[in-house]
Design a protein around this motif. Structure first.
Motif: not given
Length: 198
Positions: A13-16, A81-83, A73-74, A2-3
């Motif tokens: 939303v920010p995506a690191i 956070l995408i690896k 998701n935080d 859920k975002i």
């Protein structure tokens, strides 16, 4: 997953983006639901570009895609956070990261693996790697065998420089063979780790 896209006025939303292997932070982008859906469906990081006002897949022009390995998701459900595994430099300036950090100084073999993949797709007729891939899997496997034999021969002598150079040649061609078979060094590392933990 859920975002909560409602926390920000623009619905983004920010995506690191973090390198899956080295854990270095590569870049920051923004996503809406459509960008998240496309990222998950295609396995390539896609953002919503605020300047272009459209979906933008990283690498769509350069070929330096970010191949998704994991999406997290935080705790507040408003930052991702995408690896990912980067195919080449991440920053548009040509740097490894958007902070001009070296991403592969400690992990040179992973960097070399990416370079091999880029040269495989090169249009440069003088590229040794491109030529070797063009000759097919049998030639690549044969080359690994030749380099292994040369390493064994040098191991029986006392010339350390020749021995190390043959070891480097074998490792280089081994990475090419892994690529030709559709695998990466990390796949082999994972097997070694699993054996070590038993």
């Amino acid at each position: 997953m859920k975002i909560d896209f409602s926390k920000y006025a623009d619905g983004l939303v920010p995506a690191i983006i973090q390198d899956f292997t080295t854990h270095k932070v590569l870049m920051l982008g923004f996503m809406n639901q459509e960008a998240v859906d496309k990222t998950m469906a295609e396995g390539k990081v896609t953002f919503f570009s605020r300047s272009k006002q459209r979906l933008w897949t990283k690498g769509e022009e350069s070929g330096h895609f970010l191949l998704v390995k994991e999406v997290l998701n935080d705790c507040d459900n408003d930052t991702l956070l995408i690896k990912a595994n980067p195919l080449g430099p991440t920053c548009h300036t040509g740097a490894d990261t958007c902070w001009a950090e070296k991403n592969h100084s400690e992990e040179f073999l992973y960097y070399l693996q990416d370079i091999i993949n880029l040269r495989k797709q090169s249009t440069d007729a003088k590229s040794y790697v491109r030529d070797l891939f063009g000759r097919g899997i049998n030639k690549i496997a044969q080359k690994v065998g030749e380099e292994a034999v040369e390493l064994v021969i040098e191991a029986k002598d006392n010339n350390e420089e020749l021995f190390l150079n043959e070891a480097a040649d074998l490792l280089f061609h081994y990475l090419i063979l892994l690529n030709a078979k559709g695998h990466k060094l990390q796949d082999v590392v994972d097997i070694l780790k699993s054996r070590h933990s038993k």
